[in-house]
Design a protein around this motif. Structure first.
Motif, mmCIF file in Angstrom:
data_model
loop_
_atom_site.group_PDB
_atom_site.id
_atom_site.type_symbol
_atom_site.label_atom_id
_atom_site.label_comp_id
_atom_site.label_asym_id
_atom_site.label_seq_id
_atom_site.Cartn_x
_atom_site.Cartn_y
_atom_site.Cartn_z
ATOM 1 N N ARG A 1 0.833 -1.206 0.000
ATOM 2 C CA ARG A 1 0.000 0.000 0.000
ATOM 3 C C ARG A 1 0.871 1.261 0.000
ATOM 4 O O ARG A 1 0.547 2.249 -0.661
ATOM 5 C CB ARG A 1 -0.920 0.001 1.234
ATOM 6 N N ARG B 1 7.649 -7.434 -5.399
ATOM 7 C CA ARG B 1 7.507 -8.523 -4.435
ATOM 8 C C ARG B 1 8.860 -8.878 -3.820
ATOM 9 O O ARG B 1 8.955 -9.125 -2.625
ATOM 10 C CB ARG B 1 6.876 -9.761 -5.085
ATOM 11 N N ARG C 1 -0.898 -12.305 1.514
ATOM 12 C CA ARG C 1 -1.446 -13.187 0.466
ATOM 13 C C ARG C 1 -0.557 -14.398 0.223
ATOM 14 O O ARG C 1 -1.016 -15.428 -0.237
ATOM 15 C CB ARG C 1 -1.582 -12.417 -0.860
ATOM 16 N N ARG D 1 -9.956 -7.172 -6.756
ATOM 17 C CA ARG D 1 -8.720 -7.489 -6.040
ATOM 18 C C ARG D 1 -8.522 -8.998 -5.961
ATOM 19 O O ARG D 1 -7.422 -9.499 -6.132
ATOM 20 C CB ARG D 1 -8.760 -6.890 -4.636
ATOM 21 N N ASP E 1 -5.230 -10.626 -7.326
ATOM 22 C CA ASP E 1 -4.345 -11.287 -6.349
ATOM 23 C C ASP E 1 -4.209 -12.783 -6.641
ATOM 24 O O ASP E 1 -3.146 -13.368 -6.432
ATOM 25 C CB ASP E 1 -4.870 -11.084 -4.912
ATOM 26 N N ARG F 1 -2.249 -13.364 -10.538
ATOM 27 C CA ARG F 1 -0.956 -12.800 -10.940
ATOM 28 C C ARG F 1 0.055 -13.947 -11.109
ATOM 29 O O ARG F 1 -0.090 -15.018 -10.501
ATOM 30 C CB ARG F 1 -0.477 -11.768 -9.924
HETATM 31 O O1 DC Z 1 -3.946 -6.993 2.971
HETATM 32 P P1 DC Z 1 -4.215 -5.671 2.195
HETATM 33 O O2 DC Z 1 -5.630 -5.510 1.768
HETATM 34 O O3 DC Z 1 -3.718 -4.492 2.987
HETATM 35 O O4 DC Z 1 -3.270 -5.780 0.882
HETATM 36 C C1 DC Z 1 -3.293 -4.823 -0.143
HETATM 37 C C2 DC Z 1 -2.823 -5.481 -1.453
HETATM 38 O O5 DC Z 1 -1.419 -5.778 -1.351
HETATM 39 C C3 DC Z 1 -3.493 -6.802 -1.783
HETATM 40 O O6 DC Z 1 -4.644 -6.642 -2.585
HETATM 41 C C4 DC Z 1 -2.424 -7.566 -2.522
HETATM 42 C C5 DC Z 1 -1.133 -7.019 -1.991
HETATM 43 N N1 DC Z 1 -0.489 -7.930 -1.031
HETATM 44 C C6 DC Z 1 0.284 -8.932 -1.558
HETATM 45 O O7 DC Z 1 0.351 -9.094 -2.760
HETATM 46 N N2 DC Z 1 0.969 -9.754 -0.724
HETATM 47 C C7 DC Z 1 0.900 -9.611 0.600
HETATM 48 N N3 DC Z 1 1.601 -10.422 1.395
HETATM 49 C C8 DC Z 1 0.071 -8.604 1.159
HETATM 50 C C9 DC Z 1 -0.624 -7.778 0.304
#
Ligand code: DC
Length: 335
Positions: A152, A221, A242, A292, A296, A299
């Protein structure tokens, strides 16, 4: 008043070793709990029966703990018990969280305290991960690491500086230069971007969608995962995200995957937004959740998915407390 526990071992039953071990143990308890000698009410020792050459209480008095009540006692002989062990309970004034101290071979008595505990919680947006993880962290006395906040923060930087997040090279440049720090204030995570606390600014619907978008870039990432691993290696923490169980900490012993239907998750987020004075309609929120989820889960790099060894919990019809309890029970069963 609070009670602090601790234990240590000696390698031989000699007065000198007992004196040194008691001094080391009490010194560590005082340092870790930032104790003032005047606040110590009493120190009670017990020792295994193979310690016969010196009273731990006497060793404590000689080490300078002379203004509080001191007491030593003998433990029953239990088969298979740790040998040459000195246990202690220190009663002190105040009610700060007690930091128990187990050193030398006595570390094995409390693996829950002496080893770094990592808990991975993954799942889609709105599954209850952050609410539940914060509570589990509080109850277990460990940190909560919100990994989504890192993605974020990057998304927020793109918005703030009006950068084209669709241009990979632009995002790569921003990622390489990103000045992101995670700190803890009163046990709460603070996300610092260029030295500024952005914890609140990164919660908008626009940043949510964009975070999901920029998190698809592999260089993004790599950077975030390295930072997450660095924190997890040093600190006992519960991480939510995630890809924690599948990619960040694949060897983690405690993995959970929270789910709930898209409608339930959208309702939760809609209510949260409304309570904060937000104006999103339920339809807007459901759209964002579905977008989302799709991004998510589809990808190419580390998509959202349940790790094969994660415990799946469908939170749709569960209260927060029920989910917290289920996670804590599962952890305690395996510690
Ligand atoms: O958990 P969140 O809603 O604050 O996460 C925001 C975005 O960040 C989520 O849609 C995908 C990404 N994210 C990710 O790819 N891997 C993570 N470990 C945490 C979040």
């Amino acid at each position: 008043m609070k009670a602090i526990r601790g234990a240590t071992t000696v390698t031989a039953d000699t007065p000198q070793q007992i004196r040194e071990s008691v001094k080391e143990l009490l010194g560590a308890i005082v340092a870790k709990n930032k104790l003032d000698f005047d606040n110590i009410i009493c120190i009670m020792f017990s020792n295994t029966a193979d310690i016969k050459s010196y009273y731990p209480a006497k060793a404590a008095r000689e080490a300078g703990y002379s203004s509080c009540a001191l007491y030593s006692s003998l433990e029953p002989e239990i088969e298979g018990a740790l040998k040459l062990c000195i246990r202690v309970m220190v009663l002190v004034e105040g009610n700060a969280h007690p930091e128990h101290v187990y050193i030398n071979e006595a570390k094995s008595l409390r693996k829950d305290i002496t080893s770094i505990l990592n808990i991975a919680v993954d799942g889609p947006a709105g599954s209850g991960k952050s609410t539940v993880s914060k509570l589990v962290a509080e109850r277990l006395g460990i940190l909560y690491l919100d990994t989504g906040a890192m993605y974020r923060a990057l998304a927020y930087k793109c918005v703030k500086d009006n950068k084209d997040y669709g241009d990979k090279d632009v995002v790569k440049h921003i990622t390489n230069k990103l000045n992101l720090k995670i700190q803890y204030k009163d046990g709460k995570q603070v996300t610092l971007l260029d030295g500024e606390d952005v914890s609140e600014f990164i919660r908008t619907p626009q940043v949510s969608l964009l975070a999901s978008y920029v998190s698809t870039y592999s260089f993004v990432r790599q950077k975030m995962v390295a930072l997450q691993r660095e924190i997890a290696q040093k600190t006992s923490c519960i991480l939510d995200g995630r890809d924690i169980g599948t990619n960040v900490l694949p060897g983690c012993k405690f993995k959970f995957y929270l789910t709930a239907s898209a409608e339930v998750r959208a309702t939760r987020r809609f209510e949260e937004d409304k309570a904060k004075g937000g104006r999103q309609t339920y339809e807007d929120v459901l759209y964002e959740i579905n977008e989302r989820d799709f991004q998510d889960k589809n990808r190419a790099v580390a998509p959202l998915k349940k790790a094969a060894d994660a415990v799946e919990i469908d939170t749709s019809d569960m209260s927060i407390e029920e989910v917290v309890q289920e996670i804590i029970t599962k952890i305690q069963e395996q510690i």
